[in-house]
Design a protein around this motif. Structure first.
Motif, PDB file in Angstrom:
ATOM      1  N   PRO A 235      30.357 -24.882 -76.492  1.00 15.86           N
ATOM      2  CA  PRO A 235      31.310 -24.536 -75.420  1.00 15.86           C
ATOM      3  C   PRO A 235      30.659 -23.931 -74.174  1.00 15.86           C
ATOM      4  N   ARG A 274      36.850 -30.950 -78.621  1.00 12.20           N
ATOM      5  CA  ARG A 274      37.238 -29.606 -79.072  1.00 12.20           C
ATOM      6  C   ARG A 274      36.408 -28.543 -78.363  1.00 12.20           C
ATOM      7  N   GLN A 277      37.564 -28.110 -74.776  1.00 13.49           N
ATOM      8  CA  GLN A 277      38.787 -27.313 -74.688  1.00 13.49           C
ATOM      9  C   GLN A 277      38.497 -25.838 -74.885  1.00 13.49           C
ATOM     10  N   GLU A 278      37.634 -25.520 -75.829  1.00 20.23           N
ATOM     11  CA  GLU A 278      37.251 -24.125 -76.047  1.00 20.23           C
ATOM     12  C   GLU A 278      36.528 -23.565 -74.827  1.00 20.23           C
ATOM     13  N   GLU A 282      37.490 -20.185 -72.617  1.00 19.64           N
ATOM     14  CA  GLU A 282      36.597 -19.032 -72.664  1.00 19.64           C
ATOM     15  C   GLU A 282      35.501 -19.190 -71.621  1.00 19.64           C
TER      16      GLU A 282
END
Length: 296
Positions: A235, A274, A277-278, A282
């Motif tokens: 991420p 995924r 999106q994280e 954040e």
């Protein structure tokens, strides 16, 4: 402001057991937006008959599938059936590599490629480091001269003469910092070879990026791993890419996973989406030499 979505692609060297047409269909059906096309004997062989016709047909197919493309030149035995990756820009018979790279640029132009990627090669034992460097600079200059075409993305590769971002900067300076000489960044290589955290590497080279490859990796071990099998926290890396201003392809680079290509490609895209999106939920910020919240 919310960063633009990342455009994920997949490398055809991870579909070595598929016909190119079949690989492209699978990649498109999975939802990827592009491909990193490695020119090879089974995937758009640049030395087979009817090249112009085959390139035109491929360009049409890419458009029909909605796939962008970058051209990769790291086929293992395309130029020499006995020596892996040979000849490179460092070898005695390097003229063959220069000619191949110039052909790749021409193919890239006809395909509408976003970049053409290449690397230095491993220094032959009988070639002193200074001579190898001179050969590399001269070879890159030959590839750059003359014809217009897609940007060139030079990739620092572990184990090769230019294996770090610092080495790429030195080479670019030696060449006179030409506009078309950009950087191909492999995210996994940053974890393997660079001292800085991966997101910091991305942020530092953002102005020069023309091509990005993505895979997982461990410190000090040059092995392309599926996501989650290495040490990279993705991420923060994807946030850094999204905020960098880079809008080119970010292509999965898993050249040793062809035996399970469709499943690996599906898992990879699900993981990356995924993680993206994280990343959006954040935000990360660059602190004093490290990324807060990033473990890479």
């Amino acid at each position: 402001m919310t960063p633009a979505p990342i455009r994920f692609g997949y490398g055809t060297n991870g579909f070595a057991n598929h016909r190119l047409a079949d690989a492209l269909q699978v990649i498109a059906d999975l939802g990827y937006q592009g491909v990193a096309l490695t020119l090879d004997h089974h995937h758009l062989d640049p030395y087979a008959d009817g090249l112009a016709r085959r390139v035109a047909r491929l360009a049409d197919r890419l458009r029909a599938l909605g796939l962008a493309v970058v051209v990769e030149t790291g086929a293992r035995y395309l130029l020499d059936p006995r020596r892996k990756h040979a000849p490179t820009l460092l070898d005695d018979d390097r003229a063959k590599r220069v000619a191949f790279l110039r052909l790749a640029v021409a193919i890239g132009a006809d395909l509408g490629a976003e970049a053409v990627s290449f690397w230095s090669g491993v220094r032959p034992a009988h070639v002193p480091p200074e001579s190898a460097w001179r050969r590399l600079v001269a070879g890159c200059a030959q590839v750059l001269e003359g014809a217009d075409g897609p940007p060139l993305g030079f990739e620092p590769e572990p184990g090769m003469l230019v294996d770090t971002i610092a080495g790429w900067h030195a080479l670019r300076r030696e060449l006179g910092a030409p506009d078309r000489f950009g950087l191909t960044l492999d995210v996994g290589h940053c974890r393997c070879n660079e001292r800085d955290p991966v997101p910091a590497c991305v942020a530092a080279v953002a102005p020069y990026l023309v091509n990005v490859q993505i895979d997982d990796m461990r410190r000090g071990t040059h092995e392309h791993l599926e996501f989650g099998e290495g040490e990279i926290d993705f991420p923060p890396v994807l946030r850094a890419l999204a905020e960098s201003g880079y809008r080119g392809l970010v292509a999965v680079e898993l050249p040793r996973h062809s035996h399970a290509a469709p499943d690996v490609a599906a898992r990879s895209l699900a993981f990356l989406r995924r993680a993206e999106q994280e990343a959006l939920l954040e935000p990360v910020t660059l602190g004093s030499g490290a990324w807060e919240g990033g473990g890479s």
